[in-house]
Scaffold this motif. Structure first.
Motif, mmCIF file in Angstrom:
data_model
loop_
_atom_site.group_PDB
_atom_site.id
_atom_site.type_symbol
_atom_site.label_atom_id
_atom_site.label_comp_id
_atom_site.label_asym_id
_atom_site.label_seq_id
_atom_site.Cartn_x
_atom_site.Cartn_y
_atom_site.Cartn_z
ATOM 1 N N SER A 276 0.840 -1.198 0.000
ATOM 2 C CA SER A 276 0.000 0.000 0.000
ATOM 3 C C SER A 276 0.875 1.248 0.000
ATOM 4 C CB SER A 276 -0.906 0.014 1.234
ATOM 5 O OG SER A 276 -1.804 -1.068 1.197
ATOM 6 N N LYS A 277 0.339 2.304 -0.580
ATOM 7 C CA LYS A 277 1.116 3.534 -0.740
ATOM 8 C C LYS A 277 1.502 4.130 0.612
ATOM 9 C CE LYS A 277 1.074 7.902 -3.265
ATOM 10 N NZ LYS A 277 0.331 8.785 -4.175
ATOM 11 N N TYR A 278 2.751 4.593 0.690
ATOM 12 C CA TYR A 278 3.244 5.257 1.895
ATOM 13 C C TYR A 278 2.937 6.752 1.818
ATOM 14 C CZ TYR A 278 5.321 0.966 3.460
ATOM 15 O OH TYR A 278 5.471 -0.321 3.918
ATOM 16 N N PRO A 279 3.020 7.469 2.950
ATOM 17 C CA PRO A 279 2.575 8.871 2.981
ATOM 18 C C PRO A 279 3.293 9.790 2.007
ATOM 19 C CG PRO A 279 2.791 8.019 5.214
ATOM 20 C CD PRO A 279 3.345 6.974 4.296
ATOM 21 N N THR A 280 4.559 9.515 1.722
ATOM 22 C CA THR A 280 5.317 10.341 0.784
ATOM 23 C C THR A 280 6.372 9.466 0.117
ATOM 24 O OG1 THR A 280 6.570 12.416 0.550
ATOM 25 C CG2 THR A 280 6.934 11.157 2.573
ATOM 26 N N SER A 281 7.378 10.063 -0.518
ATOM 27 C CA SER A 281 8.387 9.295 -1.254
ATOM 28 C C SER A 281 9.029 8.222 -0.386
ATOM 29 C CB SER A 281 9.491 10.241 -1.751
ATOM 30 O OG SER A 281 8.965 11.328 -2.466
ATOM 31 N N VAL A 282 9.351 7.094 -1.018
ATOM 32 C CA VAL A 282 10.132 6.059 -0.331
ATOM 33 C C VAL A 282 11.602 6.357 -0.606
ATOM 34 C CG1 VAL A 282 10.661 3.604 -0.186
ATOM 35 C CG2 VAL A 282 8.285 4.361 -0.474
ATOM 36 N N ALA A 283 12.321 6.786 0.437
ATOM 37 C CA ALA A 283 13.693 7.257 0.272
ATOM 38 C C ALA A 283 14.723 6.157 0.444
ATOM 39 C CB ALA A 283 13.978 8.377 1.267
ATOM 40 N N SER A 299 9.933 9.467 3.261
ATOM 41 C CA SER A 299 10.600 10.753 3.464
ATOM 42 C C SER A 299 10.661 11.505 2.140
ATOM 43 C CB SER A 299 12.017 10.511 4.006
ATOM 44 O OG SER A 299 12.698 11.715 4.231
ATOM 45 N N TYR A 300 10.063 12.657 2.093
ATOM 46 C CA TYR A 300 10.025 13.453 0.863
ATOM 47 C C TYR A 300 11.434 13.785 0.388
ATOM 48 C CZ TYR A 300 8.948 17.334 -2.306
ATOM 49 O OH TYR A 300 8.871 18.166 -3.404
ATOM 50 N N THR A 301 11.709 13.554 -0.895
ATOM 51 C CA THR A 301 13.065 13.740 -1.437
ATOM 52 C C THR A 301 13.182 14.980 -2.325
ATOM 53 O OG1 THR A 301 12.479 12.185 -3.219
ATOM 54 C CG2 THR A 301 13.637 11.288 -1.307
ATOM 55 N N PHE A 302 12.230 15.887 -2.215
ATOM 56 C CA PHE A 302 12.287 17.199 -2.861
ATOM 57 C C PHE A 302 12.371 17.128 -4.382
ATOM 58 C CE2 PHE A 302 13.082 18.125 1.492
ATOM 59 C CZ PHE A 302 12.565 19.390 1.690
ATOM 60 N N GLU A 303 11.809 16.051 -4.955
ATOM 61 C CA GLU A 303 11.796 15.945 -6.409
ATOM 62 C C GLU A 303 10.867 16.972 -7.046
ATOM 63 O OE1 GLU A 303 8.691 13.353 -4.631
ATOM 64 O OE2 GLU A 303 10.834 13.611 -4.285
ATOM 65 N N GLU A 304 9.938 17.545 -6.263
ATOM 66 C CA GLU A 304 9.042 18.587 -6.771
ATOM 67 C C GLU A 304 9.317 19.931 -6.096
ATOM 68 O OE1 GLU A 304 5.027 17.257 -6.392
ATOM 69 O OE2 GLU A 304 5.370 15.435 -7.546
ATOM 70 N N GLY A 305 10.538 20.091 -5.571
ATOM 71 C CA GLY A 305 10.906 21.337 -4.926
ATOM 72 C C GLY A 305 10.383 21.427 -3.495
ATOM 73 N N ASP A 306 10.604 22.590 -2.905
ATOM 74 C CA ASP A 306 10.212 22.810 -1.514
ATOM 75 C C ASP A 306 8.710 23.054 -1.444
ATOM 76 O OD1 ASP A 306 10.224 23.226 1.167
ATOM 77 O OD2 ASP A 306 11.428 25.056 1.136
ATOM 78 N N LYS A 307 7.988 22.138 -0.846
ATOM 79 C CA LYS A 307 6.535 22.258 -0.737
ATOM 80 C C LYS A 307 6.084 21.534 0.530
ATOM 81 C CE LYS A 307 5.054 18.064 -3.102
ATOM 82 N NZ LYS A 307 4.183 17.494 -4.149
ATOM 83 N N PRO A 308 4.892 21.811 1.024
ATOM 84 C CA PRO A 308 4.402 21.094 2.209
ATOM 85 C C PRO A 308 4.352 19.589 1.928
ATOM 86 C CG PRO A 308 2.998 22.976 1.714
ATOM 87 C CD PRO A 308 3.930 22.829 0.551
ATOM 88 N N HIS A 309 4.754 18.806 2.926
ATOM 89 C CA HIS A 309 4.767 17.352 2.734
ATOM 90 C C HIS A 309 4.546 16.650 4.070
ATOM 91 C CE1 HIS A 309 8.885 17.208 4.405
ATOM 92 N NE2 HIS A 309 9.087 18.302 3.702
ATOM 93 N N GLU A 310 4.269 15.380 4.000
ATOM 94 C CA GLU A 310 4.041 14.580 5.201
ATOM 95 C C GLU A 310 5.328 14.482 6.022
ATOM 96 O OE1 GLU A 310 1.188 13.163 6.316
ATOM 97 O OE2 GLU A 310 0.160 14.193 4.682
ATOM 98 N N PRO A 311 5.217 14.376 7.359
ATOM 99 C CA PRO A 311 6.414 14.224 8.195
ATOM 100 C C PRO A 311 7.187 12.961 7.831
ATOM 101 C CG PRO A 311 4.460 14.674 9.535
ATOM 102 C CD PRO A 311 3.972 14.394 8.147
ATOM 103 N N ASP A 312 8.492 12.999 8.066
ATOM 104 C CA ASP A 312 9.327 11.828 7.827
ATOM 105 C C ASP A 312 8.961 10.718 8.811
ATOM 106 O OD1 ASP A 312 11.253 12.947 5.792
ATOM 107 O OD2 ASP A 312 11.472 14.397 7.407
ATOM 108 N N ALA A 313 8.982 9.494 8.327
ATOM 109 C CA ALA A 313 8.594 8.362 9.165
ATOM 110 C C ALA A 313 9.337 7.116 8.721
ATOM 111 C CB ALA A 313 7.082 8.130 9.081
#
Length: 336
Positions: A276-283, A299-313
């Motif tokens: 199942s999909k995780y909250p943001t990018s799989v780093a 963990s968001y990897t900033f592939e779409e620049g600086d934007k609001p994203h889910e907390p790292d987990a």
């Protein structure tokens, strides 16, 4: 009677996660301890089974990679230009090497005893208990990813270069290659059986490569599309950030910026499972030593620049055999 709620399909979320981007995570070869490096300038040691943070080391810059030495110590690579040895039981650290630029990748070789590898665009090999710098090996471009199997070291750099070294003779690469993928390399991981490596790119593809240069072996290599979707008649493509091989079955998981983890049977060229999909990018991804657990860095990897994203987990999920075990081939007129 107390009701017991099963963990979510994504797995159990670890307490006390990093507060900024997760750069890597790795399971120990000896236990269920998990080492995690992060852009919040820390390395964290977890007991993943008990969901307990065992230790935390703070550095002077973002920590870009980490690896275990054994269950009592590990190593880190930092943007503060230092390579450190971390002693878990005492919460202490030693600086093993100071460099002229951030240290992007680090590996410890169990085959070549006492050898540790770090990269900054120049490959530097440190050996012995004091880990004194032995040699530098210039690379054609910035180093993006390293992987070790036995005495072989694979170095993937910018410009789609791939250098393959034999740790017993580092005077020059054993092989100089160019990635068969057309776009920037994101991750390289060697096959557990030592016959080759998988290479991923920012353009939603993975290449399966072999060290043996014979015509028969090279005929087996291939690349495939993954971590992409069709929307409104066009393909949306996501970088493949992570590759992790299962230690028992040799199948492998990939993690992408689409938030999905896929499990693949490379020999039969099939996808076995999609979580199942995780909250943001799989780093980052890592299987435990026995393959029973899979750690996933969401963990968001900033592939779409600086934007609001889910907390790292960090999620730890139990792995069922059906998700990772290759299915037997079924031939015509043969009972399944």
């Amino acid at each position: 009677m107390t009701s017991v709620h099963p963990p979510p399909i994504s797995g159990r979320e670890l307490a006390d996660p990093p507060t900024d981007g997760i750069s890597n995570l790795r399971y120990s070869n000896h236990s269920d301890h998990l080492l995690v490096s992060s852009w919040d300038k820390t390395v964290r040691l977890y007991d993943a089974s008990a969901n307990v943070l065992r230790g935390e080391f703070k550095h002077g810059g973002a920590v870009l990679d980490c690896c275990f030495h054994d269950d009592s110590s590990g190593f880190s690579a930092s943007a503060d230009n230092n390579v450190r040895r971390l002693v878990f039981n005492y919460g202490k650290e030693d600086i093993l090497g100071r460099h002229d630029a951030p240290v992007r990748c680090i590996e410890y070789s169990y085959a070549a005893v006492g050898t540790k590898l770090s990269s900054v665009g120049i490959l530097e090999v440190l050996v012995g208990r004091s880990a004194l710098l032995l040699e530098q090996y210039p690379q054609p471009e910035r180093v993006y990813s390293l992987s070790l199997v036995g005495n072989r070291l694979v170095v993937a750099t910018a410009g789609r270069h791939v250098n393959v070294y034999d740790l017993r003779n580092m005077s020059q690469p054993e092989q100089r290659r160019e990635s068969s993928l057309k776009y920037q390399t994101r991750c390289v991981r060697c096959y557990p059986n030592g016959t080759g490596y998988a290479l991923s790119s920012v353009e939603g593809r993975v290449a399966m490569e072999f060290f043996d240069l014979s015509e028969a072996s090279q005929a087996k290599k291939y690349a495939f599309k993954c971590h992409r979707k069709s929307e409104a008649g066009r393909d949306i493509v996501y970088p493949v950030n992570a590759i992790a091989f299962h230690p028992v079955y040799g199948t492998f998981a990939t993690g992408g910026c689409d938030g999905f983890v896929n499990v693949w049977d490379g020999n039969n060229k099939k996808r076995l499972y999609q979580y199942s999909k995780y909250p943001t990018s799989v780093a980052a991804l890592s299987f435990s030593r026995d393959g029973r657990l899979l750690a996933v860095a969401s963990s968001y990897t900033f592939e779409e620049g600086d934007k609001p994203h889910e907390p790292d987990a960090i999620f730890v999920r139990s792995v069922n055999e059906i998700e990772v075990k290759p299915k037997p081939k079924v031939y015509p007129n043969t009972p399944a």
